[in-house]
Design a protein around this motif. Structure first.
Motif, mmCIF file in Angstrom:
data_model
loop_
_atom_site.group_PDB
_atom_site.id
_atom_site.type_symbol
_atom_site.label_atom_id
_atom_site.label_comp_id
_atom_site.label_asym_id
_atom_site.label_seq_id
_atom_site.Cartn_x
_atom_site.Cartn_y
_atom_site.Cartn_z
ATOM 1 N N LEU A 155 0.842 -1.195 0.000
ATOM 2 C CA LEU A 155 0.000 0.000 0.000
ATOM 3 C C LEU A 155 0.879 1.248 0.000
ATOM 4 N N HIS A 182 -0.566 4.457 -1.286
ATOM 5 C CA HIS A 182 -1.473 5.600 -1.213
ATOM 6 C C HIS A 182 -2.687 5.183 -0.363
ATOM 7 N N ASP A 186 -5.263 2.914 -1.901
ATOM 8 C CA ASP A 186 -4.934 1.496 -2.087
ATOM 9 C C ASP A 186 -5.658 0.608 -1.084
ATOM 10 N N PHE A 193 -7.861 -2.682 -2.430
ATOM 11 C CA PHE A 193 -7.421 -4.054 -2.209
ATOM 12 C C PHE A 193 -8.069 -4.775 -1.030
ATOM 13 N N TYR A 198 3.282 -1.208 3.814
ATOM 14 C CA TYR A 198 2.826 0.127 3.434
ATOM 15 C C TYR A 198 3.984 1.116 3.486
ATOM 16 N N THR A 207 0.026 -4.367 -6.138
ATOM 17 C CA THR A 207 0.225 -2.969 -5.766
ATOM 18 C C THR A 207 -0.359 -2.020 -6.797
ATOM 19 N N GLN A 208 -0.507 -0.780 -6.405
ATOM 20 C CA GLN A 208 -0.905 0.298 -7.306
ATOM 21 C C GLN A 208 0.102 1.428 -7.096
ATOM 22 N N HIS A 228 0.330 -5.272 -11.048
ATOM 23 C CA HIS A 228 0.268 -3.822 -10.856
ATOM 24 C C HIS A 228 -1.047 -3.290 -11.409
ATOM 25 N N TYR A 229 -1.742 -2.477 -10.622
ATOM 26 C CA TYR A 229 -2.972 -1.844 -11.105
ATOM 27 C C TYR A 229 -2.679 -0.380 -11.422
ATOM 28 N N LYS A 278 -11.403 1.368 -10.912
ATOM 29 C CA LYS A 278 -10.819 0.712 -9.744
ATOM 30 C C LYS A 278 -11.726 0.877 -8.527
#
Length: 341
Positions: free
Chosen positions: A7, A9, A12, A16, A34, A91-92, A109-110, A150
């Motif tokens: 995480l 941000h 996120d 998730f 994080y 993760t993003q 990855h998103y 998202k």
């Protein structure tokens, strides 16, 4: 299987959290890390109370500090990933991609923000699966697209049920207040953005309409405490507060989209041009402007509007009949990676 959700941000956490709980329930060993930034750790603790949170690195505001912190985080992530025998990372905003590649950790990855080139290119170059909405004009062997947003990982009707009872804590009633989200401009995405908040608050106060204010820079809280109800993170049932607002005004793009996807009209005052917002502008749920006169005009129109139900039904129809449940998409892609690790 050891699956790490990283995480970086606050957004996120919501993206998730349903996948995290579903995977854990299915017997997978879910690990959470994080990067310290703003209220991220507080929000994560509130939304994911059953999981241990592992801090890896922190966010810096200046360019040199950002570069140094990213290098340090790659090193710390390498040690953490190796120690915990992580097999897949989700993760993003990929901030430990080199460590993953050195250790053979698969990366999901998103990304829905092609305008933020650095994050987009890192994800495209390093991830095994780069998952993104269909409006992203990207191509590549590792790119997988889905229909929707998202935010539907947690705002899809399967997960979000508005609760009017949540308004009682603030002594407000449905559609008789305005929700404002004001972000800080320390992010590279919003650098040097001038805030319209003082003038917006002054105008709304003149209408005797209550204001719920979520402000990222807490140093400015006292400037607005006389005219606004200041929200403290983590905000309990924030999406019900957004849902029952007469209109949302947001300088941050995430809250702007969240508002529209609940069927609440929004004025997006951020100056970013984002493909993610185009459909919502087209539907008429999002008004993008940095003009104070246009903001005032839109406020007056929306608080007296009778088209709310029509617009809400229109976005609900799109969500249920056309858009994907983003959480299910994430779970499917994780399953694919698990079979090819």
């Amino acid at each position: 299987m050891n699956i790490l959700f990283d995480l970086v941000h606050s957004a996120d956490v919501n993206l998730f959290k349903n996948s995290i709980y579903a995977l854990s329930k299915n017997g997978e060993n879910v690990i959470i890390s994080y990067r310290e930034r703003g209220k991220l750790s507080l929000i994560a603790k509130a939304e994911l109370p059953d999981f241990k949170l592992n801090k890896i690195g922190e966010h810096k505001t200046k360019i040199v500090g950002k570069i140094i912190s990213l290098i340090k985080r790659e090193i710390s992530a390498y040690i953490f990933l190796k120690k915990n025998k992580v097999e897949i990372i989700v993760t993003q905003g990929l901030t430990c991609g080199i460590a993953c590649k050195l250790l053979g950790v698969k990366i999901l990855h998103y990304d829905d923000d092609i305008e933020y080139k650095t994050t987009y290119l890192i994800g495209k170059w390093l991830s095994d699966i780069d998952l993104m909405p269909d409006f992203m004009p990207a191509k590549g062997k590792n790119i997988v697209k889905h229909f929707g947003y998202k935010e539907l990982a947690y705002l899809h009707p399967k997960y979000f049920k508005p609760n009017e009872f949540s308004l009682k804590a603030y002594n407000i009633t449905a559609y008789n207040y305005i929700f404002i989200r004001e972000i800080s401009n320390i992010s590279l995405n919003y650098k040097n953005k001038e805030s319209l908040l003082p003038k917006i608050v002054k105008y709304i106060s003149s209408l005797n309409i209550k204001i719920l204010l979520s402000i990222e820079d807490k140093n400015l809280t006292n400037l607005y405490s006389d005219n606004c109800i200041i929200l403290k993170e983590p905000i309990v049932d924030i999406y019900s507060l957004i849902y029952f607002s007469s209109i949302v005004i947001s300088s941050g793009d995430t809250v702007a989209r969240e508002s529209c996807l609940t069927g609440t009209p929004c004025i997006y005052t951020g100056d970013r041009e984002m493909l993610a917002n185009n459909k919502l502008v087209e539907i008429g749920l999002m008004t993008k402007t940095t003009s104070l006169n246009e903001i005032i005009k839109t406020i007056n129109y929306e608080i007296n509007s009778t088209h709310r139900i029509k617009k809400r039904n229109e976005i609900l129809k799109l969500i249920t009949n056309h858009f994907d449940d983003t959480n299910e998409v994430l779970m499917h892609q994780i399953d694919i990676l698990s079979k090819h690790k």
